[in-house]
Design an enzyme around this catalytic site. Sequence first.
Site, PDB file in Angstrom:
ATOM      1  N   HIS A   1       1.124  -1.366   0.392  1.00 20.80           N
ATOM      2  CA  HIS A   1       0.299   0.231   0.152  1.00 20.80           C
ATOM      3  C   HIS A   1       1.201   1.316  -0.143  1.00 20.80           C
ATOM      4  O   HIS A   1       1.745   1.118  -1.371  1.00 20.80           O
ATOM      5  CB  HIS A   1      -0.825  -0.061   1.188  1.00 20.80           C
ATOM      6  CG  HIS A   1      -1.853   1.101   1.350  1.00 20.80           C
ATOM      7  ND1 HIS A   1      -1.960   1.599   0.283  1.00 20.80           N
ATOM      8  CD2 HIS A   1      -2.640   1.302   2.525  1.00 20.80           C
ATOM      9  CE1 HIS A   1      -3.278   2.842   0.786  1.00 20.80           C
ATOM     10  NE2 HIS A   1      -3.637   2.865   1.502  1.00 20.80           N
TER      11      HIS A   1
ATOM     12  N   HIS B   1      -2.327  -2.206 -10.264  1.00 21.77           N
ATOM     13  CA  HIS B   1      -3.496  -1.361  -8.900  1.00 21.77           C
ATOM     14  C   HIS B   1      -4.441  -2.233  -8.966  1.00 21.77           C
ATOM     15  O   HIS B   1      -5.005  -2.394 -10.207  1.00 21.77           O
ATOM     16  CB  HIS B   1      -3.611   0.148  -9.066  1.00 21.77           C
ATOM     17  CG  HIS B   1      -4.395   0.570  -7.785  1.00 21.77           C
ATOM     18  ND1 HIS B   1      -5.673   0.441  -7.812  1.00 21.77           N
ATOM     19  CD2 HIS B   1      -3.962   1.671  -7.443  1.00 21.77           C
ATOM     20  CE1 HIS B   1      -5.455   1.601  -6.691  1.00 21.77           C
ATOM     21  NE2 HIS B   1      -4.620   1.699  -6.053  1.00 21.77           N
TER      22      HIS B   1
ATOM     23  N   ASP C   1       2.794   5.540  -7.154  1.00 20.39           N
ATOM     24  CA  ASP C   1       3.955   5.243  -5.921  1.00 20.39           C
ATOM     25  C   ASP C   1       5.571   5.050  -7.646  1.00 20.39           C
ATOM     26  O   ASP C   1       6.412   5.514  -6.302  1.00 20.39           O
ATOM     27  CB  ASP C   1       4.065   3.945  -4.902  1.00 20.39           C
ATOM     28  CG  ASP C   1       2.480   4.253  -3.958  1.00 20.39           C
ATOM     29  OD1 ASP C   1       3.132   4.960  -3.096  1.00 20.39           O
ATOM     30  OD2 ASP C   1       2.282   3.278  -3.599  1.00 20.39           O
TER      31      ASP C   1
HETATM   32  N1  CMC Z   1       4.929  -6.656 -10.245  1.00 19.04           N
HETATM   33  C1  CMC Z   1       4.363  -7.943 -11.441  1.00 19.04           C
HETATM   34  N2  CMC Z   1       3.502  -8.045 -11.656  1.00 19.04           N
HETATM   35  C2  CMC Z   1       2.494  -8.356 -11.067  1.00 19.04           C
HETATM   36  C3  CMC Z   1       2.658  -6.830  -9.985  1.00 19.04           C
HETATM   37  C4  CMC Z   1       3.642  -6.324 -10.000  1.00 19.04           C
HETATM   38  N3  CMC Z   1       3.784  -5.147  -9.416  1.00 19.04           N
HETATM   39  N4  CMC Z   1       1.489  -6.137  -9.562  1.00 19.04           N
HETATM   40  C5  CMC Z   1       0.807  -7.422  -9.900  1.00 19.04           C
HETATM   41  N5  CMC Z   1       1.269  -8.409 -10.648  1.00 19.04           N
HETATM   42  C6  CMC Z   1       1.007  -9.593 -10.986  1.00 19.04           C
HETATM   43  C7  CMC Z   1       0.478 -11.305  -9.972  1.00 19.04           C
HETATM   44  O1  CMC Z   1       1.490 -11.244  -9.869  1.00 19.04           O
HETATM   45  C8  CMC Z   1      -0.667 -12.110 -10.500  1.00 19.04           C
HETATM   46  O2  CMC Z   1      -0.403 -12.426 -11.967  1.00 19.04           O
HETATM   47  P1  CMC Z   1      -1.311 -13.854 -12.069  1.00 19.04           P
HETATM   48  O3  CMC Z   1      -2.152 -13.323 -11.908  1.00 19.04           O
HETATM   49  O4  CMC Z   1       0.497 -14.423 -13.315  1.00 19.04           O
HETATM   50  O5  CMC Z   1      -0.837 -14.775 -10.774  1.00 19.04           O
HETATM   51  C9  CMC Z   1      -1.619  -9.845 -11.801  1.00 19.04           C
HETATM   52  O6  CMC Z   1      -0.614  -9.183 -12.054  1.00 19.04           O
HETATM   53  C10 CMC Z   1      -2.554  -9.757 -10.906  1.00 19.04           C
HETATM   54  O7  CMC Z   1      -1.830  -9.221  -8.961  1.00 19.04           O
HETATM   55  P2  CMC Z   1      -2.597  -9.172  -8.090  1.00 19.04           P
HETATM   56  O8  CMC Z   1      -1.086  -8.944  -6.709  1.00 19.04           O
HETATM   57  O9  CMC Z   1      -3.734 -10.677  -8.163  1.00 19.04           O
HETATM   58  O10 CMC Z   1      -3.053  -8.488  -7.886  1.00 19.04           O
HETATM   59  P3  CMC Z   1      -3.729  -7.252  -7.024  1.00 19.04           P
HETATM   60  O11 CMC Z   1      -4.898  -6.229  -7.048  1.00 19.04           O
HETATM   61  O12 CMC Z   1      -4.505  -8.223  -5.836  1.00 19.04           O
HETATM   62  O13 CMC Z   1      -2.602  -5.921  -6.053  1.00 19.04           O
HETATM   63  C11 CMC Z   1      -1.611  -4.977  -5.652  1.00 19.04           C
HETATM   64  C12 CMC Z   1      -2.746  -4.886  -5.741  1.00 19.04           C
HETATM   65  C13 CMC Z   1      -1.170  -3.187  -5.765  1.00 19.04           C
HETATM   66  C14 CMC Z   1      -0.714  -5.082  -4.139  1.00 19.04           C
HETATM   67  C15 CMC Z   1      -0.244  -5.222  -7.143  1.00 19.04           C
HETATM   68  O14 CMC Z   1       0.107  -4.462  -8.513  1.00 19.04           O
HETATM   69  C16 CMC Z   1       2.011  -4.991  -6.297  1.00 19.04           C
HETATM   70  O15 CMC Z   1       1.542  -6.319  -5.603  1.00 19.04           O
HETATM   71  N6  CMC Z   1       1.999  -3.951  -7.542  1.00 19.04           N
HETATM   72  C17 CMC Z   1       3.330  -3.648  -6.412  1.00 19.04           C
HETATM   73  C18 CMC Z   1       2.792  -3.031  -4.722  1.00 19.04           C
HETATM   74  C19 CMC Z   1       2.745  -1.084  -5.456  1.00 19.04           C
HETATM   75  O16 CMC Z   1       2.655  -0.616  -6.209  1.00 19.04           O
HETATM   76  N7  CMC Z   1       1.392  -0.924  -4.556  1.00 19.04           N
HETATM   77  C20 CMC Z   1       1.296   0.654  -4.815  1.00 19.04           C
HETATM   78  C21 CMC Z   1      -0.027   0.042  -5.003  1.00 19.04           C
HETATM   79  S1  CMC Z   1      -0.838   2.356  -5.459  1.00 19.04           S
HETATM   80  C22 CMC Z   1      -1.124   2.962  -3.692  1.00 19.04           C
HETATM   81  C23 CMC Z   1      -1.622   2.527  -2.756  1.00 19.04           C
HETATM   82  O17 CMC Z   1      -2.252   1.553  -3.215  1.00 19.04           O
HETATM   83  O18 CMC Z   1      -0.805   2.542  -2.325  1.00 19.04           O
END
Ligand code: CMC
Length: 423
Positions: free
Chosen positions: A263, A302, A358
């Site tokens: 987050h 996201h 971010d």
């Molecule tokens: N790098 C590589 N792969 C990713 C990433 C990433 N940053 N984000 C998602 N994926 C992949 C993930 O591995 C999954 O792949 P598969 O379908 O093959 O298993 C797919 O994309 C869907 O990911 P998810 O984890 O199910 O998506 P989510 O909606 O649960 O998570 C997230 C959203 C923001 C937590 C995630 O994209 C992430 O960890 N991003 C990196 C951390 C980040 O930048 N966070 C800031 C978010 S914006 C500001 C805030 O909210 O605070």
Amino acid sequence: MADSLHISAGEYTGDLPISEGTIRATGLSAVPTDRGPLTSYDPGFVNTAACRSAITYIDGEAGILEHRGYPIEELAEHSTFLEVAHLLIKGELPTGPELEEWNYQANRHRLVHENVYEIIQAFRYDAHPMAKLMASVASLMTFYPSSRRISDPATRELNAFRLLGKMPTLAAAAFRHSIGRHFVYPSDELGYVENFLAMLFQSQQRVWRADPRLVRALEVLFILHADHEQNCSTTAVRTVASSGNDLYTSCGAGIGALFGPLHGGANEAVLKMLREIGSLDRVPEFIEGVKNGKGRLMGFGHRVYKNYDPRAKVLKKAADDVFEVRGTNPLLDIAVELEKIALNDEYFVSRKLYPNVDFYSGLIYEALSFPSEMFTVLFAVPRTAGWIAHWQEQLTDPDQRIIRPKQIYTGHERRPYVPLDQR
Ligand code: CMC
């Protein structure tokens, strides 16, 4: 005629109404619990609307973010952080006299009780500033016990001003403690954002003034971070509020949720990642590693945006302004290269992973001389405006009850206790 969802489960059959709105939602709470248990299983609440809200609208597919109907791009260009806070909390942009009074009230409450400084002093010199912020915000309830009277609108408003006013003071104190400097008191002569910078960076000068371009850049960052509907920390605030809690206790929980690297902690993690990559030639190797499951490309992806985060676009412009004053950072070249490769790579394209807020914010904060531990704190200060708006909406929404989800139990069946000597 309104749509409905026909369900048939066990002995229960029925039609659940689908309410129209920005998303079509069916209320499973309409299923009588005495008709056999039927519930939804939705880890991470990816397909669950937990409330109705009139504060912020996001269209993740189109990359749209609006507060009370106003596009984020227009607010970032024309508004101030405190004005946006008014919009979020009161529902409308203020008139001139309203804004004057609002700014006066928010700034009037910037001082904190001296004992709060002692709470911060009690931490080890290397304690993370988010821990100091969380503890000091939660402690405010003890200085304002009447804040527990959450059903009184005047009490709610007074404590909203107090928290809005004190957040920069607490954030700055958390930082000054970690560098071993005296605390700087807020100044009546400076506006909200400039005063925050002075409380952080003032050294031996009697009056400390920041470059107005840097003040505006931080103001824009504050506007961009002010609210983002039902994100993890806002959900934490709403959940804690739902058991009847005051603003400080609820926002203390929000700060904890924001701290996580998925987050608000992501901006700090982006900088760490860029440093680890170290040079442009190592970018392709890093991207391959991410695709093979070695960590994530921080600052990308996201839960809601399946398009470029509209805040990231505004941030790129703010980054240009800051780098013009402070000079560029070689890590920016690595970030730009990562973005270029990821936006054209099948792995990221097929999963709709775009830069989020971010990705560039950490680079701007670094250019503004903030150490990376402060990045999430810089997210928490403006997000307080959103938390206050949601806390209030949660408490005044007649639909809301204590938040208490169900579980699907997967543990042992009932079994007799085994005495210690027989295990
Ligand atoms: N790098 C590589 N792969 C990713 C990433 C990433 N940053 N984000 C998602 N994926 C992949 C993930 O591995 C999954 O792949 P598969 O379908 O093959 O298993 C797919 O994309 C869907 O990911 P998810 O984890 O199910 O998506 P989510 O909606 O649960 O998570 C997230 C959203 C923001 C937590 C995630 O994209 C992430 O960890 N991003 C990196 C951390 C980040 O930048 N966070 C800031 C978010 S914006 C500001 C805030 O909210 O605070």
